[in-house]
Design a protein around this motif. Sequence first.
Motif, PDB file in Angstrom:
ATOM      1  N   ASP A  14      21.609   5.029   0.692  1.00 41.75           N
ATOM      2  CA  ASP A  14      20.535   3.748  -1.029  1.00 41.75           C
ATOM      3  C   ASP A  14      19.438   4.601  -1.139  1.00 41.75           C
ATOM      4  OD1 ASP A  14      21.230   0.377  -0.788  1.00 41.75           O
ATOM      5  OD2 ASP A  14      19.971   2.024  -1.865  1.00 41.75           O
ATOM      6  N   HIS A  17      17.009   1.813  -0.608  1.00 42.07           N
ATOM      7  CA  HIS A  17      16.302   1.449   1.093  1.00 42.07           C
ATOM      8  C   HIS A  17      15.280   2.540   1.644  1.00 42.07           C
ATOM      9  CE1 HIS A  17      20.882  -0.883   2.224  1.00 42.07           C
ATOM     10  NE2 HIS A  17      19.371  -1.512   1.175  1.00 42.07           N
ATOM     11  N   THR A  95      23.192  -2.022   9.202  1.00 40.05           N
ATOM     12  CA  THR A  95      22.683  -3.327   8.348  1.00 40.05           C
ATOM     13  C   THR A  95      23.133  -3.970   9.138  1.00 40.05           C
ATOM     14  OG1 THR A  95      24.727  -2.809   7.104  1.00 40.05           O
ATOM     15  CG2 THR A  95      22.752  -2.704   5.914  1.00 40.05           C
TER      16      THR A  95
ATOM     17  N   TYR B 260      35.161  -7.468   7.178  1.00 33.03           N
ATOM     18  CA  TYR B 260      33.842  -6.496   7.513  1.00 33.03           C
ATOM     19  C   TYR B 260      33.145  -5.444   6.943  1.00 33.03           C
ATOM     20  CZ  TYR B 260      30.767  -3.375  10.874  1.00 33.03           C
ATOM     21  OH  TYR B 260      30.449  -2.609  11.837  1.00 33.03           O
ATOM     22  N   HIS B 264      29.406  -5.673   4.730  1.00 38.38           N
ATOM     23  CA  HIS B 264      28.379  -4.388   5.173  1.00 38.38           C
ATOM     24  C   HIS B 264      28.160  -3.519   3.791  1.00 38.38           C
ATOM     25  CE1 HIS B 264      27.450  -2.108   8.391  1.00 38.38           C
ATOM     26  NE2 HIS B 264      28.132  -3.008   9.304  1.00 38.38           N
ATOM     27  N   ARG B 267      25.842  -5.872   1.532  1.00 34.07           N
ATOM     28  CA  ARG B 267      24.828  -6.175   2.540  1.00 34.07           C
ATOM     29  C   ARG B 267      23.569  -5.199   1.991  1.00 34.07           C
ATOM     30  NH1 ARG B 267      22.713  -7.625   8.911  1.00 34.07           N
ATOM     31  NH2 ARG B 267      21.703  -9.164   8.231  1.00 34.07           N
ATOM     32  N   ALA B 268      24.067  -4.228   1.811  1.00 34.51           N
ATOM     33  CA  ALA B 268      23.758  -2.831   1.256  1.00 34.51           C
ATOM     34  C   ALA B 268      22.435  -3.585   0.120  1.00 34.51           C
ATOM     35  CB  ALA B 268      23.840  -1.626   1.428  1.00 34.51           C
ATOM     36  N   PRO B 269      23.402  -3.456  -0.925  1.00 43.25           N
ATOM     37  CA  PRO B 269      22.706  -3.986  -1.758  1.00 43.25           C
ATOM     38  C   PRO B 269      21.446  -4.439  -2.020  1.00 43.25           C
ATOM     39  CG  PRO B 269      25.072  -3.879  -2.505  1.00 43.25           C
ATOM     40  CD  PRO B 269      24.291  -3.489  -0.617  1.00 43.25           C
ATOM     41  N   LEU B 271      20.464  -5.990   0.448  1.00 40.56           N
ATOM     42  CA  LEU B 271      18.903  -5.279   1.210  1.00 40.56           C
ATOM     43  C   LEU B 271      18.134  -5.265   0.385  1.00 40.56           C
ATOM     44  CD1 LEU B 271      20.051  -3.405   4.802  1.00 40.56           C
ATOM     45  CD2 LEU B 271      19.270  -6.172   4.119  1.00 40.56           C
ATOM     46  N   ASP B 329      22.374 -13.593   2.469  1.00 38.52           N
ATOM     47  CA  ASP B 329      22.279 -13.242   3.660  1.00 38.52           C
ATOM     48  C   ASP B 329      23.266 -13.975   5.099  1.00 38.52           C
ATOM     49  OD1 ASP B 329      21.497 -10.696   4.772  1.00 38.52           O
ATOM     50  OD2 ASP B 329      20.049 -12.128   6.155  1.00 38.52           O
ATOM     51  N   ARG B 340      34.167 -10.239  12.723  1.00 39.64           N
ATOM     52  CA  ARG B 340      34.038  -9.640  14.910  1.00 39.64           C
ATOM     53  C   ARG B 340      34.752 -10.505  15.827  1.00 39.64           C
ATOM     54  NH1 ARG B 340      27.806  -9.334  14.898  1.00 39.64           N
ATOM     55  NH2 ARG B 340      27.933  -8.142  13.199  1.00 39.64           N
TER      56      ARG B 340
END
Lengths: 143, 504
Positions: A14, A17, A95, B260, B264, B267-269, B271, B329, B340
Amino acid sequence: MNAVPVTILLIEDDPGHARLIEKNVRRAGVANQITHKLDGTTALEHLFGRGEHSKSDPLLVLLDLNLPDMSGTDILARIKADPLLRRTPVVVLTTTDDRTEIQRCYDLGCNVYITKPVEYEGFASAIRQLGLFLTVMQVPEQD
Amino acid sequence: MTSSATAEIDRVLYGRGERLAIAAGGLLMLGILAASLLIAQRTSRDAADAIAARTLRTATIQMMDSLLSAETGQRGYLLTGRREYLAPYTKAVSRVPVLMETLDRRIGGQPDMIGWRNVINDKMAELAETVRLEEGGRHAEAMAIVQADRGRHDMEIARAISDRLGAAESSAILGDIVRSEAGARLQFGVDAGASAVLILLAVFVGRGFSRTVGALSLGRAELIGANAALQAGRDRLEAAVAERTADLTLANEEVQRFAYIVSHDLRAPLLNIIGFTAELANATDRLNRFVTNNLEPAGITVPLEVREASQEDLPEAIRFIQTSTAKMDRLITAILRLSREGRRVLLPERVDMAVLLGNIADSVHQIAEKAGAAIAIGDTPALISDRLAVEQVFSNLIENALKYLQPARPGQVRIAGALEGDWVRYSVADNGRGIASRDLDRIFELFRRAGPQDTVGEGIGLAHVKALLRRLGGTVVCESTPGAGSTFIVKLPTVLAHSGEVTQ
């Protein structure tokens, strides 16, 4: 501080990131060269392929676990299995705070495991601590 | 077995024909018994008569025999003059009265008998007289009496009467025998008839019985067939259930993986947004510091528009972004946690609920104190379940109870439990603000909350509780009176089945 240059290899798919990590590493006062690889294949080529990286050069790996072409743990395992590279500190950035995944990374020999979003203070101090074992080139505080 | 089935079996076992046959058989048997008794009585009477007739006949013959013996003895004595010839006479003299008595008893009133008695008495008297004369040495006198033919005459008459009596007696005996035989034949006939009737009855009932047995064995065969069909159906059903379960398990696993991966990848974008918003905030700070520290002291006027942009608009926008990303988040973290949790292998172990709940109460002690609330833990039976999951369930419920109290009154949280068969029923009751009835189902949905949104929360806790309980094979329901309080009732199996591989 003496001046043996340590190269930082950032393996992160990314770009955002990667940019954030770079900015924070810099903000922590670490001026070392950062090589950025966007996927596992090119990262492995860089590490084990001909040319680019000499295995004897000191290295710090910042490794994202979620890569498009492979799992970061595969790269971690390869590094830790290599006689020359196995002492290379690896900081795993991911993450997830999944306990089994964290455990697995430590089992494979990762040195620091950091959950994103990085709490920048913690991240910087982790990098600095690793720098105590390596020779991390520090730039003077700017502020 | 249903009552109609019982009636059916009764009907098969005791058909109307069989019932009638058995009743008729009973009556017949009674009749046969009565007839048998009557016949037996008559036969025994006939037999007694026959015996009496024979006795009479014997007595008659013996009487004649005694008379002849007496005469023989007398003649011998008279001829030889020797007393030893007299023995038959002496014996007869003692026997005649006995026989006479017997005969008198039987046929004393009959004319022949009267005549016979007279002639016998006369004969015996003639014999006695001659013997006495002989004994007295008057041989000639004795011989004269004999030769007078009185004795011979008597004997002829006696023999004639005896013959007549004998004939009558014989015919009486014959009649008795005939009657007796007839009785026996009747008895035999009745017995044979009874036997025949019994055999017929047995055959009839037996046929009914064998029909019943046949019906029963037919029923049994049908039952076996039905059972086999049932078993086959059950097998099919089980196979279908197993198939469906496998499908559901797969679907569940897919949902888990999906959750999941989504969380996941979401969450990447996120972040990036969080990180670059921090960069924005950082840059804005630096800009504003520059304005405050460098431009303004130098007397440079910053246009109002620019000031507003850097000092108000940018920080406000950044704040909103940060609040939203923080919430996002948390939500993503919650989904991740749920997925999980759903994949975690459950480990059944003995859970001492009193200890577990005590620990939870201790951990929320400060929150409770701050809320002015008391937690009372009553009798809570232990169970075998996954400790971590059970702990999360009750932590959530107790924290909720403390979270939604009614500020106007001191909080009360009461936890109780009781065994209900194979289940344990726990209740977590509070005297808080309560939940409107329309929200009682909603509160268990993910990200849904009820009532005034005056406390921090994402609407995750109860969804988590419900998901956990589903995995533990339990249930949760809520009863509530708005303004008075809520009670959450958790039912858990006392023993959690060991199903480590099941994912939900």
